[in-house]
Design a protein around this motif. Structure first.
Motif, PDB file in Angstrom:
ATOM      1  N   GLY A 298      65.893  39.765  29.817  1.00 16.58           N
ATOM      2  CA  GLY A 298      67.949  38.596  30.259  1.00 16.58           C
ATOM      3  C   GLY A 298      68.711  38.815  29.062  1.00 16.58           C
ATOM      4  O   GLY A 298      69.409  39.201  28.719  1.00 16.58           O
ATOM      5  N   ARG A 299      67.666  38.099  27.586  1.00 11.49           N
ATOM      6  CA  ARG A 299      68.465  37.794  26.632  1.00 11.49           C
ATOM      7  C   ARG A 299      68.705  39.861  26.225  1.00 11.49           C
ATOM      8  O   ARG A 299      70.224  39.532  25.537  1.00 11.49           O
ATOM      9  CB  ARG A 299      67.527  37.001  25.261  1.00 11.49           C
ATOM     10  N   ARG A 300      68.087  40.049  25.536  1.00 11.58           N
ATOM     11  CA  ARG A 300      68.382  42.151  25.364  1.00 11.58           C
ATOM     12  C   ARG A 300      68.879  42.696  26.098  1.00 11.58           C
ATOM     13  O   ARG A 300      69.963  43.916  25.842  1.00 11.58           O
ATOM     14  CB  ARG A 300      66.565  42.701  25.632  1.00 11.58           C
ATOM     15  N   GLN A 301      68.881  42.354  27.076  1.00 15.85           N
ATOM     16  CA  GLN A 301      70.379  42.898  28.599  1.00 15.85           C
ATOM     17  C   GLN A 301      71.697  42.366  27.758  1.00 15.85           C
ATOM     18  O   GLN A 301      72.446  42.550  28.418  1.00 15.85           O
ATOM     19  CB  GLN A 301      69.875  43.184  30.030  1.00 15.85           C
ATOM     20  N   GLY A 302      71.832  41.159  27.112  1.00 19.81           N
ATOM     21  CA  GLY A 302      72.705  40.451  26.477  1.00 19.81           C
ATOM     22  C   GLY A 302      73.210  39.568  27.474  1.00 19.81           C
ATOM     23  O   GLY A 302      74.460  38.986  27.694  1.00 19.81           O
ATOM     24  N   LEU A 303      72.484  39.330  29.074  1.00 24.41           N
ATOM     25  CA  LEU A 303      72.865  37.971  29.742  1.00 24.41           C
ATOM     26  C   LEU A 303      72.659  36.805  29.449  1.00 24.41           C
ATOM     27  O   LEU A 303      72.050  36.401  27.986  1.00 24.41           O
ATOM     28  CB  LEU A 303      71.497  37.882  30.965  1.00 24.41           C
ATOM     29  N   ASN A 304      73.663  35.732  29.920  1.00 24.94           N
ATOM     30  CA  ASN A 304      73.960  34.564  29.823  1.00 24.94           C
ATOM     31  C   ASN A 304      72.926  33.711  30.230  1.00 24.94           C
ATOM     32  O   ASN A 304      72.372  34.475  31.015  1.00 24.94           O
ATOM     33  CB  ASN A 304      75.172  33.736  30.061  1.00 24.94           C
TER      34      ASN A 304
END
Length: 354
Positions: A298-304
């Motif tokens: 999720g972090r790699r996808q730029g998600l909050n």
């Protein structure tokens, strides 16, 4: 009786508690007793304590969450041995593992209290805040639980579920008991500290205190009894559901893998049943790694944080750890999922600090 790597392990229940008493006492080796605290899934928890009797004295690992529990421990220990408790070890700074220190120093004035140096520092900082917060909030919390139990509704008006009514009643009772003694607390800090390893000898009995790395806290002390091949973990390991408040997720996984590779026959967790094999440790490692990998994705996808955490799917692990048990499911959500996934997201972003 249970087998462990070809050896016969016999755990003898010496005193069956919980109905009226705070612990069940189990003898797991000659001169080694575990005081198993009741229900690790409840709101006001108490940690396990361990008694190790040596040739010329005894050691207690973790001293209990309250004065009344610690007094019960002392009374039962005196039934098991006439030797003095020379050492009390605090596994970490969370209250349920060291509030009883003052009771032990009163009962055994010569005993030394041992902890990791980071744990002592945390105690010095956290203890005044804990007592102040308890004194400020206990009354309001008790009043809120009492009102909701009497009305059958949450403060917002939604009705309590059958399970919530049962849980609220237990928590209310525990809070009332605790509030009666909060003003009696006296800060009783460790008198000895270590950083990596400390070996104690009580006659022929060897006891190793070790720091395996940041895990549940940044100063977790574990205890190894090498002759008996017993490992006592504090809250590095908790059953049936891990506690994940204020943890160091990545390092914790490494610590658990280290434990999984150790040549030990019994593992005593900070809460919950004695483990007679490594299967629970392996399940915890798998849970942590799956959670971490999904949060990282999720972090790699730029998600909050909210969106990254919402995408995490660990329901297969919920079935392993909680099954259909309401209390375990509540604990899995509130003691693991909510705090751990948030900690993982922050750690991946370098936001946990030192």
């Amino acid at each position: 009786m249970k087998t462990f790597i070809g050896m016969l392990i016999v755990i003898v229940t010496v005193h069956s508690g919980w109905a009226q008493e705070p612990y069940e006492i189990q003898k797991i080796a000659d001169g080694v007793y575990v005081f198993i605290a009741e229900d690790p899934t409840k709101d006001v928890v108490n940690g396990n304590s361990i008694l190790v009797i040596g040739d010329n004295g005894a050691l207690v690992f973790d001293s209990g969450t309250s004065l009344r529990e610690a007094k019960w421990l002392v009374s039962e220990i005196k039934k098991l041995t006439t030797k003095p408790v020379k050492f009390v070890v605090n596994s970490h700074w969370h209250w349920d593992h060291w509030i009883g220190n003052q009771v032990f120093t009163e009962a055994y004035p010569q005993c030394q209290i041992i902890a990791h140096s980071s744990t002592r520092n945390a105690m010095m900082y956290q203890y005044p805040r804990f007592v102040k917060q308890a004194l400020l909030t206990q009354g309001d919390m008790i009043a809120t639980f009492k009102k909701e139990l009497e009305t059958g509704n949450h403060e917002g008006g939604d009705p309590l579920t059958t399970y919530e009514k049962k849980r609220w009643a237990r928590t209310y009772s525990d809070l009332v008991k605790d509030s009666a003694e909060t003003r009696q607390y006296r800060e009783t800090l460790p008198t000895m500290t270590f950083d990596k390893k400390l070996t104690l000898y009580m006659g022929a009995r060897e006891i190793q205190l070790v720091f395996l790395g940041n895990a549940n806290t940044r100063g977790d002390a574990a205890m190894i009894l090498p002759a008996e091949k017993i490992l006592v973990t504090g809250d590095i390991l908790v059953a049936p559901v891990p506690y994940a408040f204020g943890v160091s997720p990545r390092s914790w996984i490494g610590v658990l893998k280290n434990i999984a590779s150790m040549d030990v026959h019994l593992i005593v967790p900070g809460h919950g049943a004695v483990q007679t094999d490594k299967s629970y440790v392996q399940n915890v490692i798998a849970l942590f790694e799956s959670s971490y990998e999904q949060v990282a994705a999720g972090r790699r996808q730029g998600l909050n944080a909210k969106d990254a955490i919402t995408k995490v799917d660990i329901e297969k692990f919920r079935k392993i750890f909680a099954g259909d048990d309401e209390a375990k499911n509540w604990a899995f959500t509130n003691y693991y999922v909510k705090p751990m996934l948030d900690r993982m997201y922050k750690e991946l972003g370098g936001e946990l600090g030192e």
